[in-house]
Scaffold this active site. Structure first.
Site, PDB file in Angstrom:
ATOM      1  N   ASP A 196       0.815  -1.219   0.000  1.00  0.00           N
ATOM      2  CA  ASP A 196       0.000   0.000   0.000  1.00  0.00           C
ATOM      3  C   ASP A 196       0.846   1.266   0.000  1.00  0.00           C
ATOM      4  OD1 ASP A 196       1.004  -0.300   2.518  1.00  0.00           O
ATOM      5  OD2 ASP A 196      -0.931  -0.279   3.554  1.00  0.00           O
ATOM      6  N   LYS A 225       5.313   4.982  17.125  1.00  0.00           N
ATOM      7  CA  LYS A 225       4.338   6.060  17.257  1.00  0.00           C
ATOM      8  C   LYS A 225       4.527   6.909  18.518  1.00  0.00           C
ATOM      9  CE  LYS A 225       0.949   3.683  14.407  1.00  0.00           C
ATOM     10  NZ  LYS A 225      -0.412   3.133  14.252  1.00  0.00           N
ATOM     11  N   ASP A 254       1.666   6.809   1.786  1.00  0.00           N
ATOM     12  CA  ASP A 254       0.916   5.670   2.304  1.00  0.00           C
ATOM     13  C   ASP A 254      -0.529   5.806   1.818  1.00  0.00           C
ATOM     14  OD1 ASP A 254      -0.592   3.880   3.767  1.00  0.00           O
ATOM     15  OD2 ASP A 254       0.236   4.435   5.710  1.00  0.00           O
TER      16      ASP A 254
END
Length: 360
Positions: free
Chosen positions: A111, A162, A223
């Site tokens: 992706d 993250k 992305d």
């Protein structure tokens, strides 16, 4: 470099309703399934053998790509019985690889649209003697990604998932989703269970003293996980901002595929794709959008930065901005749909039913 693994098993939940009937890598970008762009770029870099690690709607891939000969490739397909995660998917296809223990094997996430210099990543891997090499890119806001700090030689120091506070943001380098593995390293990934390459395999290798090398390549990278990003990526391919040898036509302001019809006074701009058999009627204005095969844009409709699904219909004078219309859905005349709206497959919106402003 002659071998690669493409991870194409995800459900694409962030892209629904586009992925209700179509796996994410098979959703069309710039007129062809997105996966076609990845396969074509891999072939241009010298890859000859590719294994597709499939899971969700796995039966869709092989009828379209066959053995890969049309693209100059040899393609094999391996379907997971149960979702295995990124690392598990790589391990699950290992017996289809032809490489020797020390040979490099490319791995791509299915992706990511990127201008990565694939050969440069392989060369970095070989010249540094790394066990795994990672494509890294720099982003302005890395909070949604996994950070990958490196030393001044490019050797990976840590994997930080993250970050949430300013103190945790120690670099703007993120994992960009393309790797080169030493073939023997793939065999160390546990078999027959879910494994995350980002959260388990890479940190585990680092803790064990393996050499993980980062290569920063900050050319085009996107992305395609959200509808807005997917529409943008398709437009960038048409406009020539994102590189691909698989765009079925010359780069420019629009791409109108064979058997599509655009009325002479319709305005189609901004990297819009009009798919096979689709129709854009008189007075319509379509910008930066993807119109999938068989869809209809009726007179005087305005469609901006949106994706209109296969055989869907947008009624007269309706205004759509940043929306996704699922396959077979119908948006009646005089509706107004704004950013983030997703109309599900085969839904019907009556004329004048939805607005964000007065009808006057």
């Amino acid at each position: 470099m002659t071998e690669a693994i493409l991870l194409v098993g995800g459900k694409g939940t962030r892209l629904r309703p586009l992925t209700v009937y179509t796996p994410k890598p098979m959703v069309r970008a710039a007129g062809v399934p997105f996966l076609t762009h990845q396969l074509a770029r891999a072939r241009a870099a010298g890859v000859e053998h590719i294994v597709l690690a499939t899971s969700y709607l796995a039966e869709v891939f092989e009828p379209y790509f066959g053995d890969g000969s049309a693209l100059g490739l040899h393609i094999e397909y391996v379907t997971e019985e149960e979702p295995l995660g990124t690392g598990g998917a790589i391990r699950n296809v290992a017996d289809r690889l032809h490489s020797g223990p020390g040979d490099p094997v490319l791995v791509f996430n299915g992706d990511i649209l990127t201008g990565l210099d694939i050969r440069a990543l392989v060369d970095t891997h070989e010249t540094t003697g790394a066990d795994v090499s990672l494509h890294l890119t720099r982003v302005a806001d890395p909070r949604a990604y996994g950070l990958v700090p490196t030393d001044d030689t490019g050797r990976v120091l840590a994997f930080l998932e993250k970050p949430q506070t300013p103190q945790e943001i120690v670099t703007d380098q993120i994992n960009a989703g393309a790797y080169v593995f030493r073939r023997s390293v793939i065999d160390t990934i546990p078999a027959d269970r879910r494994v995350s390459v980002e959260r388990e395999t890479f940190p585990g290798l680092l803790a064990a003293g393996a050499h993980l090398q980062g290569m920063v390549d900050s050319t085009y990278w996107l992305d395609l996980g959200t509808p807005a990003a997917f529409v943008r990526g398709s437009a960038d391919l048409v406009l020539g901002r994102a590189p691909s040898p698989a765009v079925p036509g010359r780069c420019g302001d629009r791409l109108v595929l064979p058997t599509a019809t655009v009325a002479p006074d319709a305005k189609v701009t901004g990297g819009t794709v009009v798919g096979e058999g689709a129709f854009v009627a008189e007075g319509a204005r379509v910008s930066g959008s993807t119109i999938l095969p068989g869809a209809v844009i009726e007179p005087d409709a305005v469609v901006t930065d949106s994706l209109i699904g296969t055989r869907a219909r947008v009624g007269e004078r309706s205004v759509l901005t940043g929306t996704v219309i699922g396959d077979g859905a119908v948006v009646g005349a005089d509706n107004e749909l704004r950013e983030g709206v997703r109309v599900w497959c085969d839904a019907r919106i009556p004329a004048g039913a939805l607005r964000f402003s007065s009808d006057q």
